[in-house]
Design an enzyme around this catalytic site. Structure first.
Site, PDB file in Angstrom:
ATOM      1  N   LYS A 101      -2.952   6.897  -4.548  1.00 39.50           N
ATOM      2  CA  LYS A 101      -3.401   6.340  -3.383  1.00 39.50           C
ATOM      3  C   LYS A 101      -2.553   7.032  -2.378  1.00 39.50           C
ATOM      4  O   LYS A 101      -1.228   7.335  -2.358  1.00 39.50           O
ATOM      5  CB  LYS A 101      -2.925   4.697  -3.268  1.00 39.50           C
ATOM      6  N   ASP A 130      -3.853 -11.148  -0.348  1.00 40.15           N
ATOM      7  CA  ASP A 130      -5.078 -10.566  -0.185  1.00 40.15           C
ATOM      8  C   ASP A 130      -5.894 -10.721  -1.536  1.00 40.15           C
ATOM      9  O   ASP A 130      -6.308  -9.562  -2.114  1.00 40.15           O
ATOM     10  CB  ASP A 130      -5.176  -9.301   0.240  1.00 40.15           C
TER      11      ASP A 130
END
Length: 254
Positions: A16, A102
Site C-alpha cells: 500500500k 470502518d
C-alpha cells in the site's frame, strides 16, 4: 493511494503506497501504519514492514466479503461464521484499546474464498482510533462508510467500542440479506429516516440484529465477547453446530 501485489524478500506481499504529497494525507497514512503495526492476531492482517510512504502486508489468498456477496446472500451458517470471525478480531482490538471504525465487506477477507473453508481476516486501519496514541488525527470527524458506520460515529464520536458492534450487526444483516439494512444510510444517520429493511434470516437472529443496530449505543451488546456469546447461543438454537469444526481460526462457541 496505490495498492498492488508484489514480491518482497522472496515472498508474495501486498503493498500500500501513498501516492500524493500532502501533509494531512501523510499523517493519516502513518497513523494507519502505527495502529496496524501494534497489532498481532491471526485474524488481523498487520504490516510486516513499513516506510514513510509504504506499508507492506503479507499476501492473503482469497477475496473480500464484498466479492463473495456479489454472488448473493449467505446462509445463516455462513453469515454467523463470518460474523464470529470478525468478532474474534474485534474482541482483540478492543482489548488493545483500538476501535476499527470502518468494518465493512471490503475490509473483511475470506482467505480461501470457498464457502465452508473460510479464514476470516480484518484489514485496513485507516480510520481507526487507538487509546495508545497521544493524538487522534481523525478527532471530531465524520469519517467512515455511511452504510456501515454507527450514528454516534457520524456525529464525530470516536473510540466507542460499541460503534464496531453496530458495524458487525450491519455486516451480519448484509450477509443474510445481500444488502445493508438502511437504503437511505445518510438519512438514517442524520435522524431523518427510520426505515429499516425487513429483518433477514431466521427469527433466532432477529434480536441480535435489532440490538446491534440500535441508534443508542447503550442498547447494543456491552462488548464484543457478549455479542459473540449471543451469536453462539443463536447458532446452537438453530442447530448449526460448532464453528471450529470447520473453521479452525474461529474460536469455538462455549
Amino acid at each position: 493511494m496505490r495498492c498492488e501485489a508484489a514480491l518482497w524478500q522472496g515472498r508474495p506481499v501486498f503493498v500500500k503506497t501513498l501516492g500524493i504529497d500532502d501533509p494531512d494525507a501523510l499523517a493519516r497514512f502513518q497513523h494507519e501504519g502505527r495502529v496496524a503495526a501494534s497489532l498481532s492476531h491471526p485474524q488481523i492482517v498487520s504490516p510486516i514492514a513499513a516506510s514513510e510512504t509504504q506499508l507492506i502486508f503479507p499476501f492473503v489468498e482469497g477475496g473480500t466479503l464484498r466479492e463473495c456477496l456479489m454472488t448473493g446472500a449467505l446462509s445463516p451458517a455462513q453469515a454467523t461464521e463470518v460474523a464470529l470471525g470478525v468478532l474474534n478480531a474485534v474482541s482483540y482490538l478492543h482489548a488493545q484499546g483500538v476501535t476499527h471504525h470502518d468494518l465493512k465487506p471490503e475490509n473483511v477477507l475470506l482467505a480461501d474464498g470457498e464457502p465452508g473453508f473460510w479464514n476470516v481476516r480484518v484489514v485496513d486501519f485507516g480510520m481507526s482510533h487507538s487509546r495508545q496514541l497521544p493524538l487522534d488525527i481523525h478527532s471530531g470527524t465524520r469519517m467512515g462508510t455511511p452504510h456501515f458506520m454507527a450514528p454516534e460515529q457520524f456525529r464525530g464520536v470516536r473510540g466507542d467500542a460499541r460503534s464496531d458492534l453496530y458495524s458487525v450487526g450491519v455486516l451480519l444483516f448484509d450477509c443474510l440479506a445481500g444488502h445493508p439494512p438502511f437504503e437511505d444510510a445518510l438519512g438514517w444517520l442524520a435522524g431523518l429516516n427510520q426505515t429499516l429493511a425487513p429483518l433477514p434470516g431466521p427469527v433466532a437472529l432477529h434480536a441480535i440484529l435489532t440490538s446491534t443496530l440500535a441508534r443508542d449505543p447503550a442498547l447494543r451488546p456491552a462488548s464484543a465477547n457478549e455479542l459473540r456469546f449471543q451469536l453462539c447461543q443463536a447458532r446452537q438454537q438453530l442447530g448449526l453446530g460448532r464453528v471450529a469444526d470447520r473453521f479452525p481460526d474461529v474460536s469455538p462457541c462455549p
